[in-house]
Write a protein that holds these residues in place. Structure first.
Motif, short mmCIF file in Angstrom:
data_model
loop_
_atom_site.label_atom_id
_atom_site.label_comp_id
_atom_site.label_asym_id
_atom_site.label_seq_id
_atom_site.Cartn_x
_atom_site.Cartn_y
_atom_site.Cartn_z
N GLU A 105 0.83 -1.20 0.00
CA GLU A 105 0.00 0.00 0.00
C GLU A 105 0.87 1.25 0.00
O GLU A 105 1.96 1.27 0.57
CB GLU A 105 -0.87 -0.03 1.26
CG GLU A 105 -1.80 1.13 1.42
CD GLU A 105 -2.64 1.00 2.69
OE1 GLU A 105 -3.68 1.65 2.74
OE2 GLU A 105 -2.24 0.27 3.63
N ILE A 106 0.37 2.30 -0.65
CA ILE A 106 1.03 3.61 -0.62
C ILE A 106 0.60 4.31 0.67
O ILE A 106 -0.58 4.35 0.99
CB ILE A 106 0.59 4.48 -1.81
CG1 ILE A 106 0.99 3.85 -3.14
CG2 ILE A 106 1.18 5.89 -1.68
CD1 ILE A 106 0.36 4.52 -4.35
N VAL A 107 1.56 4.84 1.38
CA VAL A 107 1.26 5.66 2.55
C VAL A 107 2.04 6.96 2.42
O VAL A 107 2.99 7.06 1.66
CB VAL A 107 1.63 4.97 3.89
CG1 VAL A 107 0.78 3.73 4.11
CG2 VAL A 107 3.10 4.65 3.96
N CYS A 108 1.60 7.95 3.16
CA CYS A 108 2.32 9.22 3.15
C CYS A 108 2.28 9.83 4.53
O CYS A 108 1.45 9.46 5.36
CB CYS A 108 1.77 10.16 2.10
SG CYS A 108 0.03 10.46 2.24
N LYS A 109 3.17 10.75 4.76
CA LYS A 109 3.25 11.43 6.04
C LYS A 109 1.93 12.15 6.30
O LYS A 109 1.37 12.75 5.40
CB LYS A 109 4.41 12.42 6.01
CG LYS A 109 4.65 13.13 7.31
CD LYS A 109 5.86 14.03 7.20
CE LYS A 109 6.03 14.81 8.49
NZ LYS A 109 7.14 15.76 8.38
N PRO A 110 1.41 12.10 7.53
CA PRO A 110 0.17 12.82 7.83
C PRO A 110 0.25 14.28 7.40
O PRO A 110 1.26 14.94 7.60
CB PRO A 110 0.05 12.69 9.35
CG PRO A 110 0.80 11.44 9.68
CD PRO A 110 1.94 11.40 8.69
N GLY A 111 -0.80 14.72 6.74
CA GLY A 111 -0.84 16.09 6.25
C GLY A 111 -0.36 16.23 4.83
O GLY A 111 -0.55 17.26 4.20
N ALA A 112 0.25 15.20 4.27
CA ALA A 112 0.75 15.26 2.90
C ALA A 112 -0.07 14.39 1.97
O ALA A 112 0.22 14.32 0.79
CB ALA A 112 2.21 14.82 2.85
N GLY A 113 -1.10 13.74 2.47
CA GLY A 113 -1.88 12.79 1.68
C GLY A 113 -2.57 13.37 0.47
O GLY A 113 -2.86 12.67 -0.47
N THR A 114 -2.84 14.66 0.48
CA THR A 114 -3.52 15.25 -0.66
C THR A 114 -2.63 15.32 -1.89
O THR A 114 -3.11 15.50 -2.99
CB THR A 114 -4.00 16.67 -0.32
OG1 THR A 114 -2.87 17.46 0.06
CG2 THR A 114 -5.02 16.65 0.80
N LEU A 115 -1.33 15.15 -1.72
CA LEU A 115 -0.41 15.20 -2.86
C LEU A 115 -0.35 13.89 -3.62
O LEU A 115 0.11 13.85 -4.74
CB LEU A 115 1.00 15.56 -2.38
CG LEU A 115 1.16 16.90 -1.69
CD1 LEU A 115 2.58 17.04 -1.15
CD2 LEU A 115 0.84 18.03 -2.63
N VAL A 116 -0.78 12.81 -2.99
CA VAL A 116 -0.63 11.49 -3.59
C VAL A 116 -2.00 10.84 -3.73
O VAL A 116 -2.69 10.62 -2.74
CB VAL A 116 0.27 10.59 -2.70
CG1 VAL A 116 0.43 9.23 -3.32
CG2 VAL A 116 1.62 11.25 -2.48
N PRO A 117 -2.42 10.54 -4.97
CA PRO A 117 -3.71 9.88 -5.14
C PRO A 117 -3.69 8.47 -4.57
O PRO A 117 -2.66 7.80 -4.59
CB PRO A 117 -3.90 9.86 -6.66
CG PRO A 117 -2.54 9.99 -7.23
CD PRO A 117 -1.73 10.75 -6.22
#
Length: 129
Positions: A105-117
């Motif tokens: 799964e793709i994860v991202c740092k909290p608060g940065a999720g809007t940059l990654v679909p």
């Protein structure tokens, strides 16, 4: 939406840029066209990179490939080959995680999720949290 807004902003800068270019005896130049072409070139490069990696994987009959470093997070299926790209931790704050059941799964740092679909925020340990 973001791309269109950015493009419109660049279009609005063209008259100002060309005002100064004329003052220095230079011809017309379009910032918006330049940036648009660079984006197309980058997208084309990523597509060619993915196609080359998948072709190589198919040749050697592997089920999946894991790549990184091109700053384009992705999980995609190309026929029988699963393609994973972890993106980067600098621009998109993205990573791939493998769960105990084998899902990736793709994860991202909290608060940065809007940059990654198609990504979800995940807790981050260490100095970046």
């Amino acid at each position: 939406f973001v791309g269109d807004t950015g493009y419109q902003f660049l279009l609005s800068l063209n008259p100002l840029i060309n005002f100064f270019r004329r003052r220095f005896g230079l011809g017309y130049w379009s910032l918006s066209a330049y940036v648009k072409q660079r984006v197309k070139d980058a997208v084309s490069f990523i597509g060619k990179f993915e196609a080359a990696v998948v072709k190589y994987a198919q040749r050697y009959r592997v089920e999946a490939v894991l790549c990184g470093h091109i700053h384009s997070v992705s999980i995609r299926e190309f026929g029988e080959v699963s393609y994973y790209n972890c993106g980067d931790w600098v621009e998109t704050c993205s990573a791939l995680v493998e769960h105990f059941d084998g899902r990736i799964e793709i994860v991202c740092k909290p608060g940065a999720g809007t940059l990654v679909p198609n990504a979800r925020s995940a807790p981050v340990a260490g100095p970046f949290a």
